[in-house]
Design a protein around this motif. Structure first.
Motif, short mmCIF file in Angstrom:
data_model
loop_
_atom_site.label_atom_id
_atom_site.label_comp_id
_atom_site.label_asym_id
_atom_site.label_seq_id
_atom_site.Cartn_x
_atom_site.Cartn_y
_atom_site.Cartn_z
N SER A 24 0.72 -1.38 0.53
CA SER A 24 -0.09 0.02 -0.30
C SER A 24 0.71 1.04 -0.01
CB SER A 24 -1.06 0.51 1.36
OG SER A 24 -0.09 0.09 2.11
N SER A 25 2.07 1.52 0.45
CA SER A 25 3.11 2.37 0.32
C SER A 25 3.89 3.04 -1.03
CB SER A 25 3.95 2.32 1.76
OG SER A 25 4.70 1.55 1.86
N VAL A 26 4.13 2.03 -1.80
CA VAL A 26 4.73 2.65 -2.56
C VAL A 26 3.88 3.42 -3.88
CG1 VAL A 26 5.35 0.89 -5.11
CG2 VAL A 26 6.02 -0.25 -2.86
N PRO A 27 2.52 3.19 -4.63
CA PRO A 27 2.43 4.31 -5.47
C PRO A 27 2.66 5.60 -4.69
CG PRO A 27 0.99 1.99 -5.19
CD PRO A 27 2.18 1.69 -3.98
N LEU A 28 2.20 5.28 -3.76
CA LEU A 28 2.13 7.52 -2.80
C LEU A 28 3.35 7.84 -3.00
CD1 LEU A 28 -0.16 6.34 0.26
CD2 LEU A 28 -0.14 7.56 -1.58
N ILE A 29 5.00 6.46 -3.17
CA ILE A 29 6.40 7.17 -2.61
C ILE A 29 6.16 7.61 -4.21
CG2 ILE A 29 8.29 6.41 -2.66
CD1 ILE A 29 7.35 4.75 -0.44
N VAL A 30 5.73 6.56 -5.07
CA VAL A 30 6.09 6.97 -6.69
C VAL A 30 5.27 8.20 -7.20
CG1 VAL A 30 5.79 6.12 -8.74
CG2 VAL A 30 6.08 4.67 -6.68
N LEU A 31 3.84 7.99 -7.17
CA LEU A 31 3.60 9.81 -7.02
C LEU A 31 4.19 10.78 -6.57
CD1 LEU A 31 1.44 10.66 -8.38
CD2 LEU A 31 -0.34 10.70 -6.39
N GLY A 32 4.84 10.48 -5.17
CA GLY A 32 5.07 11.53 -4.95
C GLY A 32 6.45 12.06 -5.34
N VAL A 33 7.31 10.64 -5.49
CA VAL A 33 8.77 11.78 -6.38
C VAL A 33 7.94 12.07 -8.25
CG1 VAL A 33 10.54 10.01 -7.64
CG2 VAL A 33 10.05 9.79 -5.19
N ALA A 34 7.60 11.51 -8.51
CA ALA A 34 6.96 11.73 -9.90
C ALA A 34 5.96 13.35 -9.61
CB ALA A 34 5.87 10.82 -10.86
N LEU A 35 6.10 13.94 -8.89
CA LEU A 35 5.29 15.59 -8.26
C LEU A 35 6.22 16.10 -7.99
CD1 LEU A 35 1.71 14.83 -6.34
CD2 LEU A 35 1.81 15.42 -8.86
N ALA A 36 7.39 15.74 -7.49
CA ALA A 36 8.24 16.04 -6.83
C ALA A 36 9.46 16.52 -8.38
CB ALA A 36 9.35 15.51 -6.15
N VAL A 37 9.78 15.34 -8.93
CA VAL A 37 10.11 15.46 -10.84
C VAL A 37 9.43 17.04 -11.12
CG1 VAL A 37 11.23 14.46 -12.51
CG2 VAL A 37 11.12 13.00 -9.84
N LEU A 38 7.97 16.52 -11.33
CA LEU A 38 6.93 17.35 -12.40
C LEU A 38 7.92 19.51 -11.53
CD1 LEU A 38 4.15 15.22 -13.22
CD2 LEU A 38 6.81 16.15 -14.83
N VAL A 39 7.34 19.01 -10.67
CA VAL A 39 7.76 20.54 -9.85
C VAL A 39 9.02 21.13 -9.97
CG1 VAL A 39 7.60 21.78 -7.69
CG2 VAL A 39 5.92 20.46 -8.07
N GLY A 40 10.00 19.88 -9.79
CA GLY A 40 11.10 20.59 -10.54
C GLY A 40 11.47 20.99 -11.50
N ALA A 41 11.17 20.12 -12.20
CA ALA A 41 11.48 20.87 -14.04
C ALA A 41 10.57 21.55 -14.33
CB ALA A 41 10.77 19.20 -14.71
N TYR A 42 9.35 21.97 -14.02
CA TYR A 42 8.41 23.03 -13.72
C TYR A 42 9.44 24.43 -13.05
CZ TYR A 42 4.46 26.41 -14.50
OH TYR A 42 4.69 27.70 -15.00
N GLY A 43 9.59 24.37 -12.65
CA GLY A 43 10.74 25.31 -11.77
C GLY A 43 11.91 25.69 -12.64
N GLY A 44 12.49 24.35 -13.19
CA GLY A 44 13.71 24.77 -13.49
C GLY A 44 13.19 25.37 -14.78
#
Length: 620
Positions: A24-44
């Motif tokens: 039950s914890s794996v999808p949340l971690i993946v989604l969080g990582v993905a969002l972090a990557v996207l936010v970081g990418a958009y910020g960049g």
């Protein structure tokens, strides 16, 4: 076995719970990582878009695409393109609230170089960058990514246009973009009338365009919206055109008040209802051709301009003698119509032109005839002006409308070629029967009364006048005693005239001297007047009445032309047909080409002055 079986089941059940809890914890971690990557990418991306060193895609400076270029590269590109940059002008209806979407092709262009503008390229680049990066940094990435932040910078304060350059360019552009309205017009050919339908024009304000150029009001694509306003054309109906062209055909004429030529008028007739139907079906600016019956004038304005008053059609000079008032009367009379112009078909009246002869006008007392007696009247002697004009008109081959001979033979002009006038009585009139305007030119030089008729001699023909004396009636001398006179004395109360019947002929010749026609012009019946001698008591009267030739009357009889004693026939000159007492030679029309030289002057008459009518009171 049953127990074992139960344990196994428990284990499976427990294992199941453990497995379910760990996944039950794996999808949340993946989604969080993905969002972090996207936010970081958009910020960049935002940081890159907001603080990067190149212009975004779709960015234009004065119409020059600088997308992907650095500031230095953009400045160089704009600098290089400046000489070829043009401001595109796009017309739109000024009655609209806003300009509609522009077409692809401008209606006109103004080279930027024509404006002599002062262009600060670094400021252009800086202003474009500021416009491109306006707004939040957080939206910069999105605007860059979607190209929704495409920037078109027109220069703003970085472009300064001199007022003089803007005015010149605006006027030239406004002239080119404005279209004059076309009113309904028409032109005639030999068999038809072509009607050009009215069409609205447009007007572009040079002042408004100048203001826009001075303000640099074009956009970043160097496009400028220019309002225009309709200039309606004046339409005509078929009936209005018909009314304008239908009627009497008129030659080109002369307006003496303005010194200009009045254009000719052509006559035309056509089917008005049919013409209107064709006009209703036509589009603005179309040409409709209507069958018509066309009549053209003989003289056009263009033709008249080349020959106006070119030739001396006829002239006459008589010498004025007598008292100073008589001489002055003649001078005043002919001055009154000096320069007078008659267009084709117009009639001249001597009395109308000279007016009433009064002391206020400068006329003085001189001899004239009243009821057969010679008396002094105001304006006496002005018949010499009418007689001189009459002979000039005869030589010009003009139509004589009204003319009367003197009561007694004149002494200053050939018998039969005189014309008497009096205010309220006889008048002298002639009509311009030529196709061209004529002008009367008068001079009074060394007591010579000189009158010329100027006009256009199209064929070079000329006139010679001849006269024939048909009969004469001698006067008698009547002696009457006057008790108031001293005995043995006598005096002449009335000077005598011999009466004559004279006829005149108008002989028309070609430019080469061939006779065209010889027609009777007029009869002149000059009355006789007896000599009356008064004597005092005691003087012996002569036996019987004396007769004799005419003696000039005082005032009128101061010329040099002798009165013939017996009927004479005017001698003819070489190549001239003799005038005989037979019906006139029929007139033979002859046409000759127009030449650019004056016709030879008509030969002088070989005999004294022509038509008859008793004189009225006050006759000169």
């Amino acid at each position: 076995m049953e127990q074992t079986t139960g344990e196994v089941k428990k284990q499976k059940a427990g294992g199941t719970r453990v497995q379910k809890g760990g996944g039950s914890s794996v999808p949340l971690i993946v989604l969080g990582v993905a969002l972090a990557v996207l936010v970081g990418a958009y910020g960049g991306l935002c940081a890159l878009a907001a603080y990067g060193g190149t212009f975004w895609k779709g960015t234009h400076i004065l119409g020059q695409d600088v997308g992907g270029l650095t500031r230095e590269e953009a400045a160089a590109a704009v600098e290089s393109a400046l000489p070829d940059m043009k401001i595109g002008l796009y017309l739109y209806d000024g009655e609209m609230d806003a300009a509609p979407n522009r077409g692809e092709i401008p209606d006109a262009q103004i080279p930027l170089s024509d404006l002599a503008a002062d262009i600060d390229v670094p400021a252009l680049v800086e202003g474009t960058e500021a416009l491109m990066k306006h707004g939040s940094v957080l939206t910069a990435g999105w605007r860059w990514l979607t190209n929704s932040g495409a920037t078109h910078y027109g220069g703003g304060g970085a472009v300064q246009v001199p007022a003089s350059s803007a005015a010149k360019a605006a006027q030239e552009a406004a002239d080119a973009l404005s279209l004059p309205a076309r009113d309904t017009s028409y032109e005639m050919s030999d068999t038809a009338i072509s009607i050009h339908m009215a069409q609205d024009g447009r007007s572009v304000s040079a002042q408004a365009l100048r203001d826009s150029l001075e303000k640099g009001a074009w956009d970043g694509d160097l496009a400028l919206d220019v309002p225009y306003f309709d200039a309606p054309g004046q339409a005509m109906t078929a009936q209005e055109i018909h009314s304008a062209v239908y009627g009497e055909v008129k030659n080109a004429s002369y307006d003496a008040s303005t010194g200009s030529i009045v254009p000719e008028e052509t006559g035309a007739d056509f089917d008005v209802p049919a013409a209107q139907r064709a006009m209703d079906a036509a589009a603005p600016g179309d040409t409709v051709t209507i069958n018509a019956e066309i009549q053209y004038p003989a003289v056009t304005a263009e033709e008249l301009k080349a020959v106006l008053f070119r030739d001396v059609l006829g002239e006459c000079s008589t010498h004025v003698t007598g008292t100073a008032p008589r001489i002055n009367n003649v001078r005043l009379a002919i001055k009154a119509f000096d320069g007078l112009v008659l267009n084709s078909g117009e009639t001249f009246s001597y009395n109308d032109a000279v007016g009433r002869r009064t002391v206020e006008k400068g006329y003085g007392p001189a001899s004239a005839y009243i009821s057969g007696e010679t008396v002094d009247v105001i304006g006496g002697g002005i018949c010499q002006g009418s007689s001189t004009l009459y002979l000039a008109c005869l030589r010009a081959n003009l139509e004589i409308t009204e003319r009367y001979a003197h009561r007694y033979t004149p002494s200053y002009i050939t018998w039969g070629l005189d014309a008497t006038v009096s205010w309220g009585g006889p008048d002298y009139k002639f009509t311009n029967n030529t196709s061209y305007p004529i002008k009367i030119d008068t001079e009074f030089v060394n007591n010579d009364c000189i009158i010329r008729i100027l006009g256009t001699n199209a064929d070079g023909s000329y006139v010679k006048m001849t006269t024939e004396t048909l009969s004469s009636t001698p006067f008698e001398t009547i002696r009457t005693e006057d008790p108031s006179m001293a005995p043995g004395t006598e005096t002449v109360k009335t000077t005598p005239y011999t009466g004559y019947k004279v006829r005149s002929f108008r002989n028309v010749y070609t430019a080469g001297g061939d006779l065209i026609s010889s027609n009777l012009e007029a009869y002149s019946d000059y009355k006789y007047r007896n000599r009356v001698i008064l004597y005092g008591p005691g003087a012996a009267p002569s036996m019987g009445g004396e007769t004799g030739a005419g003696i000039p009357a005082e005032g009128e009889g101061t010329g040099t032309v002798p009165a013939p004693e017996t009927p004479v026939v005017t001698p003819v000159e070489p190549n001239e047909q003799p005038v005989v007492d037979v019906p006139p030679v029929p007139s033979v029309p002859v046409e000759a080409p127009v030449v650019d030289i004056p016709a030879e002057p008509a030969p002088e008459e070989t005999n004294p002055p022509t038509v008859v009518v008793p004189l009225q009171p006050g006759e000169a």
